[in-house]
Design a protein around this motif. Structure first.
Motif, mmCIF file in Angstrom:
data_model
loop_
_atom_site.group_PDB
_atom_site.id
_atom_site.type_symbol
_atom_site.label_atom_id
_atom_site.label_comp_id
_atom_site.label_asym_id
_atom_site.label_seq_id
_atom_site.Cartn_x
_atom_site.Cartn_y
_atom_site.Cartn_z
ATOM 1 N N GLN A 209 0.836 -1.134 0.093
ATOM 2 C CA GLN A 209 -0.041 0.050 -0.003
ATOM 3 C C GLN A 209 0.848 1.409 -0.035
ATOM 4 N N GLN A 274 -4.111 12.706 -4.913
ATOM 5 C CA GLN A 274 -5.439 12.593 -4.257
ATOM 6 C C GLN A 274 -6.021 14.109 -4.662
ATOM 7 N N ASP A 312 -3.519 8.882 -8.643
ATOM 8 C CA ASP A 312 -4.907 8.628 -7.931
ATOM 9 C C ASP A 312 -5.503 9.901 -7.520
ATOM 10 N N SER A 346 -16.228 8.237 -1.714
ATOM 11 C CA SER A 346 -17.036 7.261 -1.216
ATOM 12 C C SER A 346 -16.939 7.216 0.332
HETATM 13 N N1 SAH Z 1 -2.112 3.289 -0.585
HETATM 14 C C1 SAH Z 1 -2.424 3.791 -1.738
HETATM 15 C C2 SAH Z 1 -3.779 3.865 -2.023
HETATM 16 C C3 SAH Z 1 -4.509 2.661 -2.057
HETATM 17 S S1 SAH Z 1 -6.349 2.792 -2.228
HETATM 18 C C4 SAH Z 1 -1.839 5.417 -1.450
HETATM 19 O O1 SAH Z 1 -1.989 5.844 -0.584
HETATM 20 O O2 SAH Z 1 -1.620 5.890 -2.741
HETATM 21 C C5 SAH Z 1 -6.428 2.980 -3.955
HETATM 22 C C6 SAH Z 1 -7.128 4.387 -4.321
HETATM 23 O O3 SAH Z 1 -8.506 4.267 -4.033
HETATM 24 C C7 SAH Z 1 -6.402 5.753 -3.541
HETATM 25 O O4 SAH Z 1 -5.424 6.084 -4.104
HETATM 26 C C8 SAH Z 1 -7.690 6.536 -3.608
HETATM 27 O O5 SAH Z 1 -7.529 7.551 -4.539
HETATM 28 C C9 SAH Z 1 -8.811 5.664 -3.601
HETATM 29 N N2 SAH Z 1 -9.589 5.719 -2.612
HETATM 30 C C10 SAH Z 1 -9.576 5.233 -1.078
HETATM 31 N N3 SAH Z 1 -10.263 5.336 -0.332
HETATM 32 C C11 SAH Z 1 -11.124 5.893 -1.041
HETATM 33 C C12 SAH Z 1 -12.627 6.412 -0.768
HETATM 34 N N4 SAH Z 1 -13.183 6.491 0.503
HETATM 35 N N5 SAH Z 1 -13.373 7.119 -1.816
HETATM 36 C C13 SAH Z 1 -13.133 7.179 -2.909
HETATM 37 N N6 SAH Z 1 -11.963 6.819 -3.642
HETATM 38 C C14 SAH Z 1 -10.920 6.179 -2.509
#
Ligand code: SAH
Ligand code: SF4
Ligand code: F3S
Length: 447
Positions: A209, A274, A312, A346
């Protein structure tokens, strides 16, 4: 041989469905190894399988819905019969545990990311007394100790280097489903890579992660991620090395330097930002600013001018204003990201952000997502276009699905490239000159 075949016939078959991230793909491969060792035969579809295993994702509500809809559809279509042993693992398993069995009494076994290795014993216990079992807790990294050596053959192999996450970004459920971050010992990782190389792998893809906060126990104390990268390069035999995911917060200078020095590291890094707004980043508990991120991008491009930087994005985080969103669009223009992922926020039960006031209407969030995705697509296309006329080192993955006379391969920056060539090239690195681009497909010529 005969005995082995008849044993397998007796045990029947299993089917595994996987959702979510690459760490789930890794876990599912290990589960397949374990069930095969028990004498079950892997089935391509769920129909007729004695054991159905779901390796699930809980990161967004939509990911969860997909799993529950799939179970409902299988029940409706009679795919799950009285004799099927239905096992649910992965992140929904550890998130909901007991609640799952109350919710759907047809589930027989619930396990989590840390108890994937226990599945054979859970299946045996279930066969004995036919009572539903929930087992989602395990000590430390015992999953990796007990998993058999992978027999998976392919040109690219995933190797999980750490489990869990301790960052606790305010929106994210992962720390609660996969537990606190723990790194595997360096020697175990190197040994696993050697097995993949013996099996013919050319590319190794390290998973975690937060790979750049890797702190693995080793003979000399604690190993940092950059040291692990140098050690893997020193093994010889790995022709391409990838890693996902990198957190900007832990992307230290020694890792940037390693990327500059280690040639086998692919020309692509996934570093999720993000949001471009410092106010939102703080509410997200991401512990870096837009400026920190831009400085990191400069450093990376200093050591590798054309490195593909992907990200992301979450849009519509609670309280995100038009101005906050504008800053996300601005950072996209500044960085010119390569192929990225973006999602509408979400709400995840139990996370701190779930308690934050969220007044932004869903329609506004969706509009923002479309705007962002259009911009991301523009820059991704720009990078694709730049590949025309260049020579690329590609790893040949197999026959192209669209045209059986072509091979499908992957360039260092993660783009798929198709070209005409002998199937003998499958599993090998090749040099290809990119000649055309049509409907998102890059086509090249073998050099
Ligand atoms: N560990 C990685 C991300 C893992 S989860 C990091 O921190 O970069 C993969 C992606 O899902 C995240 O980068 C984020 O953009 C998305 N994500 C995680 N939780 C979310 C949520 N509650 N709502 C929408 N997207 C989410
Ligand atoms: Fe989730 Fe943040 Fe950990 Fe990534 S770093 S898994 S987003 S808590
Ligand atoms: Fe999903 Fe768990 Fe991976 S929530 S993204 S499967 S860590």
């Amino acid at each position: 041989m005969l005995l082995n075949t008849s044993l397998k016939m007796q045990q029947g078959s299993f089917y595994i469905a996987v959702w979510g991230c690459q760490m789930n793909v890794y876990d599912a491969d290990r589960i397949a190894d374990l069930l095969s060792a028990m004498g079950y035969v892997r089935s391509e579809g769920p129909k007729g399988a004695q054991i159905i295993v779901l390796v699930t994702c809980a990161v967004r509500a939509k990911a969860e819905d997909k799993v529950f809809n799939q179970i409902a559809a299988w029940q409706h279509d009679g795919v799950i019969n009285d004799n099927t042993i239905l096992c649910l693992g992965g992140c929904i398993g550890s998130e909901l545990g007991q609640k799952l069995i109350e919710f759907n009494s047809r589930l027989n076994i619930v396990f989590g990311p840390r108890t994937a290795h226990k599945l054979p014993s859970l299946i045996n216990a279930y066969k004995e007394n036919h009572r539903a079992i929930i087992d989602t807790e395990a000590d430390s990294l015992e999953k990796f100790d007990r998993l058999p050596e992978s027999g998976r053959r392919g040109p690219s192999a995933f190797v999980t280097i750490m489990e869990g996450c301790s960052n606790k970004c305010s929106y994210c459920i992962v720390p609660y489903t996969r537990g606190e971050e723990e790194s595997r010992p360096m020697q175990d990782i190197l040994d696993e890579i050697l097995i993949h190389l013996e099996n013919g792998a050319k590319e190794i893809h390290l998973l975690g992660q937060n790979v750049n906060s890797y702190r693995g126990p080793s003979a000399s104390g604690e190993t940092h991620f950059s040291t692990l990268l140098y050690e893997i390069a020193a093994l010889g035999g790995v022709e391409r090395l990838r890693f996902t995911t990198s957190n900007p917060m832990d992307f230290s200078d020694d890792i940037v330097k390693a990327i500059g020095e280690i040639e086998i590291i692919a020309n692509a890094v996934h570093v999720p930002i993000q949001s471009g707004s410092n106010r939102i980043l703080q509410l997200m508990r991401r512990r870096y600013t837009q400026d920190d991120y831009l400085r990191l991008v400069d450093k990376l491009r200093n050591v590798r001018e054309d490195i593909a930087i992907s990200s992301d994005f979450i849009v519509g985080f609670p309280g995100e204003s038009d101005e906050d969103f504008k800053q996300t669009l601005e950072v996209v223009d500044k960085v010119k990201f390569d192929q990225s992922f973006s999602f509408v926020y979400s709400k995840r039960p139990g996370t701190p952000a779930a308690l934050m006031e969220d007044k932004v209407p869903l329609e506004v969030k969706k509009e923002r997502l479309y705007k962002l995705q259009a911009k991301l697509e523009e820059y991704a296309t720009l990078h694709t276009n730049k590949m025309l006329g260049t020579t690329q080192q590609v790893l040949v993955e197999g026959i192209s699905r669209k045209d059986q006379s072509e091979l499908k391969s992957r360039a260092s920056n993660n783009r798929i490239v198709v070209f005409k060539g002998s199937p003998n090239l499958i599993g090998q690195m090749a040099e290809v000159k990119i000649e055309s681009l049509s409907a998102h497909t890059l086509r090249g010529k073998l050099i």
